[in-house]
Design an enzyme around this catalytic site. Structure first.
Site, PDB file in Angstrom:
ATOM      1  N   CYS A   1      -3.837   0.484  -2.889  1.00 29.61           N
ATOM      2  CA  CYS A   1      -3.788  -0.746  -2.093  1.00 29.61           C
ATOM      3  C   CYS A   1      -2.681  -1.671  -2.590  1.00 29.61           C
ATOM      4  O   CYS A   1      -2.273  -1.613  -3.754  1.00 29.61           O
ATOM      5  CB  CYS A   1      -5.118  -1.483  -2.194  1.00 29.61           C
ATOM      6  SG  CYS A   1      -6.513  -0.598  -1.480  1.00 29.61           S
TER       7      CYS A   1
ATOM      8  N   GLU B   1       0.194   5.269   0.694  1.00 29.91           N
ATOM      9  CA  GLU B   1      -0.756   6.301   1.116  1.00 29.91           C
ATOM     10  C   GLU B   1      -0.380   7.659   0.548  1.00 29.91           C
ATOM     11  O   GLU B   1       0.730   7.862   0.043  1.00 29.91           O
ATOM     12  CB  GLU B   1      -0.802   6.366   2.645  1.00 29.91           C
ATOM     13  CG  GLU B   1      -1.347   5.111   3.268  1.00 29.91           C
ATOM     14  CD  GLU B   1      -1.410   5.163   4.785  1.00 29.91           C
ATOM     15  OE1 GLU B   1      -2.053   4.273   5.360  1.00 29.91           O
ATOM     16  OE2 GLU B   1      -0.821   6.082   5.405  1.00 29.91           O
TER      17      GLU B   1
ATOM     18  N   CYS C   1     -10.066  -5.033   0.440  1.00 28.69           N
ATOM     19  CA  CYS C   1     -11.207  -4.119   0.468  1.00 28.69           C
ATOM     20  C   CYS C   1     -12.143  -4.460  -0.694  1.00 28.69           C
ATOM     21  O   CYS C   1     -11.811  -5.262  -1.566  1.00 28.69           O
ATOM     22  CB  CYS C   1     -10.727  -2.666   0.379  1.00 28.69           C
ATOM     23  SG  CYS C   1     -10.065  -2.195  -1.244  1.00 28.69           S
TER      24      CYS C   1
ATOM     25  N   ASN D   1       0.843  -1.191   0.000  1.00 27.80           N
ATOM     26  CA  ASN D   1       0.000   0.000   0.000  1.00 27.80           C
ATOM     27  C   ASN D   1       0.883   1.249   0.000  1.00 27.80           C
ATOM     28  O   ASN D   1       1.985   1.263   0.546  1.00 27.80           O
ATOM     29  CB  ASN D   1      -1.004  -0.001   1.160  1.00 27.80           C
ATOM     30  CG  ASN D   1      -0.389  -0.084   2.540  1.00 27.80           C
ATOM     31  OD1 ASN D   1       0.553  -0.830   2.773  1.00 27.80           O
ATOM     32  ND2 ASN D   1      -0.952   0.663   3.476  1.00 27.80           N
TER      33      ASN D   1
ATOM     34  N   GLU E   1      -2.873  -4.892  -3.152  1.00 30.05           N
ATOM     35  CA  GLU E   1      -3.377  -5.786  -4.198  1.00 30.05           C
ATOM     36  C   GLU E   1      -3.398  -5.084  -5.551  1.00 30.05           C
ATOM     37  O   GLU E   1      -3.053  -5.680  -6.572  1.00 30.05           O
ATOM     38  CB  GLU E   1      -4.797  -6.270  -3.856  1.00 30.05           C
ATOM     39  CG  GLU E   1      -4.892  -7.015  -2.545  1.00 30.05           C
ATOM     40  CD  GLU E   1      -5.207  -6.118  -1.345  1.00 30.05           C
ATOM     41  OE1 GLU E   1      -5.886  -6.602  -0.427  1.00 30.05           O
ATOM     42  OE2 GLU E   1      -4.784  -4.941  -1.323  1.00 30.05           O
TER      43      GLU E   1
ATOM     44  N   CYS F   1     -10.616  -3.896  -4.142  1.00 29.77           N
ATOM     45  CA  CYS F   1      -9.603  -4.885  -4.506  1.00 29.77           C
ATOM     46  C   CYS F   1     -10.219  -6.252  -4.767  1.00 29.77           C
ATOM     47  O   CYS F   1      -9.728  -7.002  -5.603  1.00 29.77           O
ATOM     48  CB  CYS F   1      -8.507  -4.948  -3.451  1.00 29.77           C
ATOM     49  SG  CYS F   1      -7.393  -3.527  -3.585  1.00 29.77           S
TER      50      CYS F   1
END
Length: 134
Positions: free
Chosen positions: A54, A45, A87, A43, A56, A90
């Protein structure tokens, strides 16, 4: 294809490189393709939420950039004592390149915590095959 141990170690290694200065919640992902290729992502940010990415999504992007298009298996590794499943976004990204029975392994620092299939995480999903039935 890469072994589950190889996927786990790859997810652990890339998780350590995640850029998570705001949530301080690092996630790593490792994907194996049917041809045996391995792709990783973490990830990333951004101060302007929700501009981050993310783990993934990063692994899937690397897979596509390398010319692969099928996910055979994936490990998602998060921190803390709770399961860190993909999530919703994803799950849908994984759906684009996986089959309903594709294994999705959820890991923590100690190892694999739980195994799901894509169909278990995203039942009755919408995917590319829905668009060909028109």
């Amino acid at each position: 294809m890469a072994s589950l141990d190889t996927l786990f170690e790859a997810a652990r290694a890339i998780q350590a490189k995640a850029y998570a200065p705001y949530s301080r919640f690092k996630v790593g992902a490792a994907i194996a393709t049917p041809s045996g290729q391995l792709f990783i992502g973490c990830n990333v940010e951004n101060a302007a939420y929700p501009v981050g990415s993310c783990a993934e999504a990063g692994a899937i992007s690397a897979m596509i950039a390398a010319g692969e298009s099928r996910i055979a298996e994936i490990v998602v590794m998060g921190e803390g004592e709770h399961l860190v499943t993909p999530c919703g976004g994803c799950r849908q990204r994984i759906r684009e390149f996986a089959t309903p029975d594709t294994p999705i392994h959820i890991a923590g620092p100690e190892g694999i915590r739980k195994r799901f299939t894509l169909d278990e995480l995203l039942p009755f999903s919408f995917g590319p095959d829905n668009l060909t039935d028109r």
